[in-house]
Design a protein around this motif. Sequence first.
Motif, short mmCIF file in Angstrom:
data_model
loop_
_atom_site.label_atom_id
_atom_site.label_comp_id
_atom_site.label_asym_id
_atom_site.label_seq_id
_atom_site.Cartn_x
_atom_site.Cartn_y
_atom_site.Cartn_z
N LEU A 57 0.82 -1.23 0.00
CA LEU A 57 0.00 0.00 0.00
C LEU A 57 0.85 1.27 0.00
O LEU A 57 0.42 2.30 -0.56
CB LEU A 57 -0.96 -0.01 1.20
CG LEU A 57 -1.98 1.12 1.26
CD1 LEU A 57 -2.87 1.16 0.01
CD2 LEU A 57 -2.85 1.01 2.52
N ASP A 58 2.05 1.23 0.59
CA ASP A 58 2.95 2.39 0.53
C ASP A 58 3.21 2.75 -0.93
O ASP A 58 3.18 3.92 -1.33
CB ASP A 58 4.31 2.06 1.18
CG ASP A 58 4.26 1.99 2.70
OD1 ASP A 58 3.64 2.86 3.33
OD2 ASP A 58 4.89 1.06 3.26
N VAL A 59 3.49 1.73 -1.72
CA VAL A 59 3.87 1.95 -3.13
C VAL A 59 2.64 2.32 -3.97
O VAL A 59 2.69 3.23 -4.80
CB VAL A 59 4.58 0.69 -3.69
CG1 VAL A 59 4.89 0.84 -5.16
CG2 VAL A 59 5.85 0.41 -2.88
N SER A 79 8.59 12.61 -1.76
CA SER A 79 7.82 11.56 -1.09
C SER A 79 8.70 10.71 -0.19
O SER A 79 9.87 10.48 -0.49
CB SER A 79 7.17 10.66 -2.15
OG SER A 79 6.71 9.46 -1.58
N GLU A 80 8.11 10.22 0.90
CA GLU A 80 8.82 9.26 1.76
C GLU A 80 9.29 8.06 0.94
O GLU A 80 10.31 7.46 1.26
CB GLU A 80 7.89 8.78 2.89
CG GLU A 80 8.58 7.78 3.81
CD GLU A 80 7.71 7.27 4.94
OE1 GLU A 80 6.47 7.22 4.79
OE2 GLU A 80 8.27 6.89 5.98
N GLU A 81 8.55 7.73 -0.11
CA GLU A 81 8.85 6.52 -0.87
C GLU A 81 9.80 6.74 -2.04
O GLU A 81 10.08 5.81 -2.80
CB GLU A 81 7.55 5.88 -1.37
CG GLU A 81 6.53 5.61 -0.26
CD GLU A 81 7.09 4.82 0.93
OE1 GLU A 81 8.04 4.04 0.74
OE2 GLU A 81 6.60 5.01 2.06
N GLN A 82 10.30 7.98 -2.23
CA GLN A 82 11.23 8.28 -3.34
C GLN A 82 12.56 8.73 -2.78
O GLN A 82 12.58 9.54 -1.85
CB GLN A 82 10.66 9.41 -4.21
CG GLN A 82 9.28 9.14 -4.78
CD GLN A 82 9.30 8.13 -5.92
OE1 GLN A 82 10.32 7.98 -6.61
NE2 GLN A 82 8.20 7.44 -6.10
N ILE A 97 5.07 14.60 0.63
CA ILE A 97 4.00 13.69 1.04
C ILE A 97 4.54 12.43 1.73
O ILE A 97 5.59 11.89 1.36
CB ILE A 97 3.14 13.30 -0.20
CG1 ILE A 97 1.85 12.61 0.20
CG2 ILE A 97 3.92 12.48 -1.20
CD1 ILE A 97 0.80 12.57 -0.93
N ASP A 98 3.84 12.02 2.76
CA ASP A 98 3.97 10.66 3.30
C ASP A 98 2.71 9.97 2.79
O ASP A 98 1.63 10.13 3.36
CB ASP A 98 4.00 10.72 4.84
CG ASP A 98 4.06 9.34 5.47
OD1 ASP A 98 3.96 8.34 4.73
OD2 ASP A 98 4.19 9.26 6.71
N PRO A 99 2.84 9.23 1.68
CA PRO A 99 1.63 8.73 1.01
C PRO A 99 0.80 7.81 1.91
O PRO A 99 -0.42 7.79 1.82
CB PRO A 99 2.16 7.96 -0.20
CG PRO A 99 3.59 8.37 -0.36
CD PRO A 99 4.08 8.82 0.98
N LEU A 100 1.51 7.05 2.76
CA LEU A 100 0.79 6.12 3.64
C LEU A 100 1.50 6.14 4.99
O LEU A 100 2.62 5.65 5.10
CB LEU A 100 0.78 4.72 3.01
CG LEU A 100 -0.31 3.78 3.48
CD1 LEU A 100 -0.07 3.25 4.87
CD2 LEU A 100 -1.71 4.43 3.41
N ASP A 101 0.86 6.76 5.94
CA ASP A 101 1.44 6.86 7.28
C ASP A 101 0.81 5.84 8.22
O ASP A 101 -0.40 5.63 8.20
CB ASP A 101 1.19 8.27 7.84
CG ASP A 101 1.66 8.38 9.27
OD1 ASP A 101 2.88 8.29 9.49
OD2 ASP A 101 0.81 8.49 10.17
N GLY A 102 1.67 5.19 9.01
CA GLY A 102 1.18 4.20 9.98
C GLY A 102 1.10 2.82 9.36
O GLY A 102 0.22 2.03 9.70
MG LIG Z 1 4.70 6.33 5.26
#
Ligand SMILES: [Mg+2]
Length: 331
Positions: A57-59, A79-82, A97-102
Motif C-alpha cells: 500500500l505504501d507503493v 515523497s517518503e517513498e522516493q 508527502i507521506d503517502p501512507l502513514d502508519g
Molecule cells: Mg509512510
Amino acid sequence: MAIELEDLGLTPEMAEVMTRLATVGAQVARIISRNGVETDLAAGVGTNAGGDGQKALDVIADDLFREALSETAVAWYASEEQDEVVSLGEGSLGLAIDPLDGSSNIDVNVSIGTIFSIFPAKEDGDATFLRQGHEQLAGGYIIYGPQCALVCTFGDGVKHWVLDLDTNSFRRVADIKPLPQDTTEYAINASNYRHWPAPIRAFIDDLVAGAEGPRGKNFNMRWIASLVAETHRILMRGGVFLYPGDDRKGYERGRLRHVYECAPIAFLITQAGGGATDGCEEVLTALPDRLHARTPFVFGCGAKVARVAAYHDLPGEETSALFNTRGLFRS
Ligand SMILES: [Mg+2]
Ligand SMILES: O=P(O)(O)OC[C@H]1O[C@](O)(COP(=O)(O)O)[C@@H](O)[C@@H]1O
Ligand SMILES: [Mg+2]
C-alpha cells in the motif's frame, strides 16, 4: 466535485491540487476497505530511501498521488517513498508527502493516513523543501479510519472535511476548534523508556506517578502507532504526543521525518493554537538538512509542550532523581 472548497479563497492552482488529493484520497480509502479481498496490502515489497520496509500500500498510494499530481501546478514531488525529489514539470508549487502513514497498522485494520505539505516552488527541487515550515502554503492529512476525513490548514485556522460515501466527495464540516491549553492525556511509545534522554524519562515518570506524584493528578495514555490518528485525536480532544530522539542506533533524532511528517503536523497544530517542538525548539523554524531528515517531535496542548521543554532546563540531578524526591513542577 471531489471536495467542497468554496469560500476558502484558494488560488485555482491550489484548488486543483486539493481536488486531486481528495480524489486520490477517496480512491485509497476504497482500496483499503477491500484489503484482503483480492490483494494483501500489507505484503512487504521492498525498502525505501529512509531504510524502512515498504508495504504494497505504501507503493500503491505513492504511485496514485504522484500520477494524479503530475498534471497540476505541482512542479516538485517529494515523497517518503522516493529517494530524491521528483520533477513533475512546470508549476508554481512543491508538494511533500507521506503517502501512507502508519503502515504497521495496515494488516490490523487500524486507522492510517496520508500527510501532505505544500510550498511555493523554487528553481531547485531540494531548495523547495529544505526550508522553514513557516513557509508552507498548506499542511494537512487524510485519515483512513472508521470515517475517512481530510484536515488541512492554509494558514487561517484548521479546516475539516468528511468523505461522504453516497457522493464520493469530501463534505466540509465545522472547523477544528482551538486546542485546550492543558490536557491529562499523553501519547508515547513507552517500550522505548530505557532508551530515552533523562528529561523525557522524568516528564513521563511524573505523569505515570499520577495523583501520588509531583503533579498530583492522574493521566491517561494512548499509543496507536499512526501519527495521523494520534494527530486527529489530539485535534479533536486535546493531548500531547512525544516521539523523542533516543539512544537506539539510527534513532538519535527520533523516528519521524521533518519534511513530510512533522512540518505539516506542526503547521496544523499551531494553527489550532497548540505547540510543536523538537522537545525544546519550534519545529516550524528549524531547517531540515536533507529530504529524509528526522526530528524529535513533541506536539499538542501548549502548556504540556512548554512543560516538556522546561524539563530540558532542569539540572541533571533533578531529572535523574526519583519523582518523589524531585522538587520542581509540583502542581
Ligand atoms: Mg509512510
Ligand atoms: O513503531 P513506532 O516506533 O512506535 O513508530 C510509530 C510511528 O511510526 C510511523 O508509523 C511512521 O510512519 P510510516 O508508517 O509512514 O513510516 C508513525 O505513523 C508512527 O507515529
Ligand atoms: Mg509516516
